[in-house]
Design an enzyme around this catalytic site. Structure first.
Site, PDB file in Angstrom:
ATOM      1  N   ASN A  43     -17.583 -22.325  64.751  1.00  0.00           N
ATOM      2  CA  ASN A  43     -16.675 -22.374  63.607  1.00  0.00           C
ATOM      3  C   ASN A  43     -15.320 -21.843  64.066  1.00  0.00           C
ATOM      4  OD1 ASN A  43     -15.318 -22.119  61.203  1.00  0.00           O
ATOM      5  ND2 ASN A  43     -16.566 -20.413  60.429  1.00  0.00           N
ATOM      6  N   LYS A 101     -12.549 -21.800  62.480  1.00  0.00           N
ATOM      7  CA  LYS A 101     -11.708 -21.250  61.408  1.00  0.00           C
ATOM      8  C   LYS A 101     -10.291 -21.824  61.531  1.00  0.00           C
ATOM      9  CE  LYS A 101     -14.807 -17.375  61.279  1.00  0.00           C
ATOM     10  NZ  LYS A 101     -15.067 -15.977  60.958  1.00  0.00           N
ATOM     11  N   HIS A 144     -18.829 -20.798  53.290  1.00  0.00           N
ATOM     12  CA  HIS A 144     -18.566 -19.699  54.220  1.00  0.00           C
ATOM     13  C   HIS A 144     -18.074 -18.479  53.431  1.00  0.00           C
ATOM     14  CE1 HIS A 144     -16.769 -17.272  57.364  1.00  0.00           C
ATOM     15  NE2 HIS A 144     -17.584 -17.915  58.189  1.00  0.00           N
ATOM     16  N   GLU A 195     -15.790 -16.458  53.948  1.00  0.00           N
ATOM     17  CA  GLU A 195     -14.324 -16.391  53.788  1.00  0.00           C
ATOM     18  C   GLU A 195     -13.879 -17.282  52.636  1.00  0.00           C
ATOM     19  OE1 GLU A 195     -13.422 -17.203  57.895  1.00  0.00           O
ATOM     20  OE2 GLU A 195     -14.220 -15.223  58.406  1.00  0.00           O
ATOM     21  N   GLU A 253     -25.331 -15.245  57.277  1.00  0.00           N
ATOM     22  CA  GLU A 253     -24.210 -14.524  57.870  1.00  0.00           C
ATOM     23  C   GLU A 253     -23.928 -13.265  57.050  1.00  0.00           C
ATOM     24  OE1 GLU A 253     -21.602 -17.303  60.381  1.00  0.00           O
ATOM     25  OE2 GLU A 253     -20.865 -17.425  58.335  1.00  0.00           O
ATOM     26  N   GLY A 298     -16.845 -11.172  62.283  1.00  0.00           N
ATOM     27  CA  GLY A 298     -15.562 -10.805  62.864  1.00  0.00           C
ATOM     28  C   GLY A 298     -15.360  -9.312  63.032  1.00  0.00           C
ATOM     29  N   SER A 335     -20.628 -12.130  64.587  1.00  0.00           N
ATOM     30  CA  SER A 335     -20.386 -11.487  65.882  1.00  0.00           C
ATOM     31  C   SER A 335     -21.410 -11.865  66.957  1.00  0.00           C
ATOM     32  CB  SER A 335     -20.297  -9.961  65.717  1.00  0.00           C
ATOM     33  OG  SER A 335     -19.220  -9.628  64.852  1.00  0.00           O
TER      34      SER A 335
HETATM   35  P1  PGA Z   1     -17.785 -14.291  64.028  1.00  0.00           P
HETATM   36  O1  PGA Z   1     -17.735 -15.317  62.802  1.00  0.00           O
HETATM   37  O2  PGA Z   1     -18.720 -14.891  65.048  1.00  0.00           O
HETATM   38  O3  PGA Z   1     -16.367 -14.213  64.503  1.00  0.00           O
HETATM   39  O4  PGA Z   1     -18.289 -13.004  63.477  1.00  0.00           O
HETATM   40  C1  PGA Z   1     -18.894 -15.987  62.373  1.00  0.00           C
HETATM   41  C2  PGA Z   1     -18.563 -16.861  61.206  1.00  0.00           C
HETATM   42  O5  PGA Z   1     -17.693 -16.495  60.394  1.00  0.00           O
HETATM   43  O6  PGA Z   1     -19.142 -17.952  61.039  1.00  0.00           O
END
Ligand code: PGA
Length: 232
Positions: free
Chosen positions: A6, A8, A90, A92, A156, A162, A192
């Protein structure tokens, strides 16, 4: 095993092209690989990965086919571009852009109906975990989704996205097993994931792959995670 990157809001068309050309050079038999560029980079990714087993998915999709929905993109538009699937829900999108369980369900249903593959994201916040609400949150978020051959869930935990904090393999396993009781679909872990922790997480019996954010932006770390999936 499925490894999805992903991206983003990173990698415009030029950077996406460079990554896809590099990815083509890697031998990744034995794992399903998906990249999820921002909308403007989907076209170039589809073109450059054509003829490979690597699929391209969007990071969101609207439920209507067309209409007065400024800023949205429909499943049929994605299909026209040769896009294979879409992420929905997601954290976010949920936290920053007002996505609700209901809108996530509408997006997932429409995308599946249009023949897209869907990665639906669920997961609890840190506060919810501390209050012992993880299972309740997952139950609520999953209650609007229906099992489908083209659906996978990404668990997640929001506190792990992140942040560099990762769920322990046991925590991930427990949550994945819980998700599968409610919805019989493959479950990816996200939060992560990096080359250093991928093998252990992917080695859990109910972890069927990973949704990778930050570590998917670098070709070496993304392909290292893909190789960990091949060997687990
Ligand atoms: P990250 O993000 O691996 O940077 O923690 C995962 C995600 O948001 O799908």
């Amino acid at each position: 095993m499925l490894i999805a990157g992903n991206w983003k809001m990173y990698k415009g068309p030029a950077a996406a092209a460079e990554f896809c050309l590099g990815l083509r050079e890697h031998e990744l038999d034995g794992v399903d690989v998906v990249v999820c560029p921002p909308f403007v980079s989907l076209g170039v990714a589809v073109q450059l990965l054509a003829g490979t087993e690597i699929a391209v998915a969007a990071q969101n999709v609207h439920w209507e086919d067309e209409g007065a929905y400024t800023g949205e993109i429909s499943a049929s538009m994605l299909r026209e571009l040769g896009v294979y699937g879409a992420i929905v829900g997601h954290s976010e999108r949920r936290q920053l852009f007002g996505e609700t369980d209901e809108t996530v369900a509408r997006r997932a249903d429409a995308a599946l109906e249009a023949g897209l593959f869907v990665i639906a994201c669920v997961g609890e916040t840190e506060q919810e975990r501390e209050r012992g609400e993880t299972e309740g949150v997952l139950r609520r978020q999953l209650s609007v989704l229906k099992a489908d051959d083209n659906l996978v869930v990404a668990y997640e935990p929001v506190w792990a996205i992140g942040t560099g904090k990762t769920a322990t393999p046991d925590m991930a396993q427990d949550a994945h097993a819980f998700v599968k009781v409610l919805l019989d679909v493959p479950v990816l872990y996200g939060g992560s994931v990096k080359p250093e922790n991928a093998a252990e997480l992917l080695g859990q019996p109910d972890v069927d792959g990973a949704l990778v954010g930050g570590a998917s932006l670098d070709l070496d770390s993304f392909t290292a995670i893909c190789r960990a999936a091949i060997h687990s």
